[in-house]
Write a protein that holds these residues in place. Sequence first.
Motif, PDB file in Angstrom:
ATOM      1  N   GLY A 131       0.782  -1.229   0.000  1.00 54.64           N
ATOM      2  CA  GLY A 131       0.000   0.000   0.000  1.00 54.64           C
ATOM      3  C   GLY A 131       0.809   1.272   0.000  1.00 54.64           C
ATOM      4  O   GLY A 131       0.249   2.369   0.104  1.00 54.64           O
ATOM      5  N   TRP A 132       2.126   1.167  -0.139  1.00 51.03           N
ATOM      6  CA  TRP A 132       2.989   2.352  -0.015  1.00 51.03           C
ATOM      7  C   TRP A 132       2.994   3.185  -1.297  1.00 51.03           C
ATOM      8  O   TRP A 132       3.170   4.398  -1.234  1.00 51.03           O
ATOM      9  N   THR A 133       2.830   2.562  -2.457  1.00 48.04           N
ATOM     10  CA  THR A 133       2.815   3.315  -3.706  1.00 48.04           C
ATOM     11  C   THR A 133       1.655   4.314  -3.712  1.00 48.04           C
ATOM     12  O   THR A 133       0.503   3.955  -3.471  1.00 48.04           O
ATOM     13  N   GLY A 134       2.002   5.574  -3.964  1.00 44.90           N
ATOM     14  CA  GLY A 134       0.997   6.635  -3.978  1.00 44.90           C
ATOM     15  C   GLY A 134       0.679   7.216  -2.621  1.00 44.90           C
ATOM     16  O   GLY A 134      -0.125   8.162  -2.526  1.00 44.90           O
ATOM     17  N   LEU A 135       1.286   6.713  -1.571  1.00 46.96           N
ATOM     18  CA  LEU A 135       0.974   7.182  -0.218  1.00 46.96           C
ATOM     19  C   LEU A 135       1.553   8.575   0.016  1.00 46.96           C
ATOM     20  O   LEU A 135       2.755   8.791  -0.173  1.00 46.96           O
ATOM     21  N   PRO A 136       0.751   9.546   0.443  1.00 44.58           N
ATOM     22  CA  PRO A 136       1.289  10.873   0.812  1.00 44.58           C
ATOM     23  C   PRO A 136       1.904  10.792   2.202  1.00 44.58           C
ATOM     24  O   PRO A 136       1.378  11.333   3.186  1.00 44.58           O
ATOM     25  N   LEU A 137       3.039  10.124   2.291  1.00 43.21           N
ATOM     26  CA  LEU A 137       3.644   9.815   3.588  1.00 43.21           C
ATOM     27  C   LEU A 137       3.988  11.068   4.372  1.00 43.21           C
ATOM     28  O   LEU A 137       3.744  11.144   5.586  1.00 43.21           O
ATOM     29  N   GLY A 138       4.569  12.045   3.699  1.00 43.87           N
ATOM     30  CA  GLY A 138       4.902  13.287   4.388  1.00 43.87           C
ATOM     31  C   GLY A 138       3.673  13.947   4.977  1.00 43.87           C
ATOM     32  O   GLY A 138       3.661  14.369   6.148  1.00 43.87           O
ATOM     33  N   GLU A 139       2.618  14.033   4.196  1.00 50.55           N
ATOM     34  CA  GLU A 139       1.382  14.662   4.673  1.00 50.55           C
ATOM     35  C   GLU A 139       0.801  13.908   5.862  1.00 50.55           C
ATOM     36  O   GLU A 139       0.354  14.515   6.850  1.00 50.55           O
ATOM     37  N   ARG A 140       0.803  12.567   5.796  1.00 55.97           N
ATOM     38  CA  ARG A 140       0.244  11.782   6.885  1.00 55.97           C
ATOM     39  C   ARG A 140       1.023  11.979   8.172  1.00 55.97           C
ATOM     40  O   ARG A 140       0.438  12.117   9.261  1.00 55.97           O
ATOM     41  N   LEU A 141       2.339  12.016   8.068  1.00 57.08           N
ATOM     42  CA  LEU A 141       3.154  12.156   9.276  1.00 57.08           C
ATOM     43  C   LEU A 141       3.127  13.580   9.825  1.00 57.08           C
ATOM     44  O   LEU A 141       3.283  13.776  11.037  1.00 57.08           O
ATOM     45  N   ARG A 142       2.930  14.556   8.968  1.00 53.13           N
ATOM     46  CA  ARG A 142       2.885  15.938   9.450  1.00 53.13           C
ATOM     47  C   ARG A 142       1.705  16.168  10.395  1.00 53.13           C
ATOM     48  O   ARG A 142       1.733  17.096  11.206  1.00 53.13           O
TER      49      ARG A 142
END
Length: 409
Positions: A197-208
């Motif tokens: 599920g990591w492809t396309g994940l807005p990881l920075g936004e989620r962690l912010r």
Amino acid sequence: MGRLTGGDPSLLRRINSAVVLQALRDGLGEAGGARAAGTGAASGTGGPDAAPAPTLTDLVRVTGLSRPTVEGVVEGLIAAGLAAEAAAEEGEARRQGRPARRFRFRAEAGHLLGLEIGPHRVTALLSDLRGRVLGSGARDVPESAAVEERLDRTRAAVSELLRRAGVARGSLRAVGVGSPGIVEADGTVRLCTALPGWTGLPLGERLRRSFPCPVLVENDANAAAVAEHWKGAGAGCDDLVMVLAGLSPGAGSLIGGRLHRGFGGAAGEIGALHLLGREATPEEVLSTTGEPLHPLDETAVAQVFERARGGDERAGQAVERFIQRLVHDVAALVLAFDPELVVVGGWAAGLDGVLEPLRGELARYCLRPPRVELSVLGEAAVATGALRLALDHVEEQLFAVQGTVTARR
């Protein structure tokens, strides 16, 4: 036509403040100026042990500013919580008369986090504003964990670390994150085959959403390259390639001391090189049965390596194919970048005999073969590099002043 002048007077104040603060951070005291020059701004690790805390006279000498200016800047930095008066040096208190006041950079004025979010675990490092590690924590994660579970365990590892260290979340100045995959500038994972599920994940936004500060997301191999340059095998080397050898090898490179991400953030994705020649897939390379290895996960591959160490002939052949593929991929990258050093980490750091085949292959093709070394930081490399990225961000805020020239009619 307008006359060009210096900009807002506040710009000059910011420049003066940054210059004095950097001198305080580097500890350029009278007895330690030359000693600190090699350990200050470049490494971010200068400290009380590197040189004495400077006096006002030291700061005037180092910065070239007037004494009244330095006094005003220091008082402002103290009011902002970034500086404090330091204790007198040993022996000064025994001298007649009042010793000169000394000042220090308050590394405890804020904190930084470096995170690795990997297939099997999340790791967190906490540091002060010098980059001195104050604590670490980790949580195991199933390889098949969904996005929410992996993020929840990341948050849990951070919360536990902050609690044990007695550090308030509000004191965090920046968070660096190392993660598998091709990462966009805004922290979105463009492509990742290692984490579900990591492809396309807005990881920075989620962690912010979880932190009161900037969050910087970087590819894990890039973060590891930064780490080895900072505290590992690549210390003092500005042109290096760091290889993380796993199911799909990846590499991070520094050119002239600067991280090279490429136009789309995909520099160093050597795990895809076999597609160019339509050679055997990793599943076929590591097979011991003639059929593709399935599932292709770290547990299955670890069993192949274990059987090879036990003398299994077919497993030994599979490991040899794996090493030759890795050597071929790294050689291609070295020919493109001509680094001084290749650092090998990930699984390959635990493989017997990987260095000599790599050195031999590079000697065949390179006019001046690079040095080849194993990672010094090992499993801590990615989190350490993420921490360095957070430190770079804060140092840029504290010490780099961007100003403009304005036209006044």
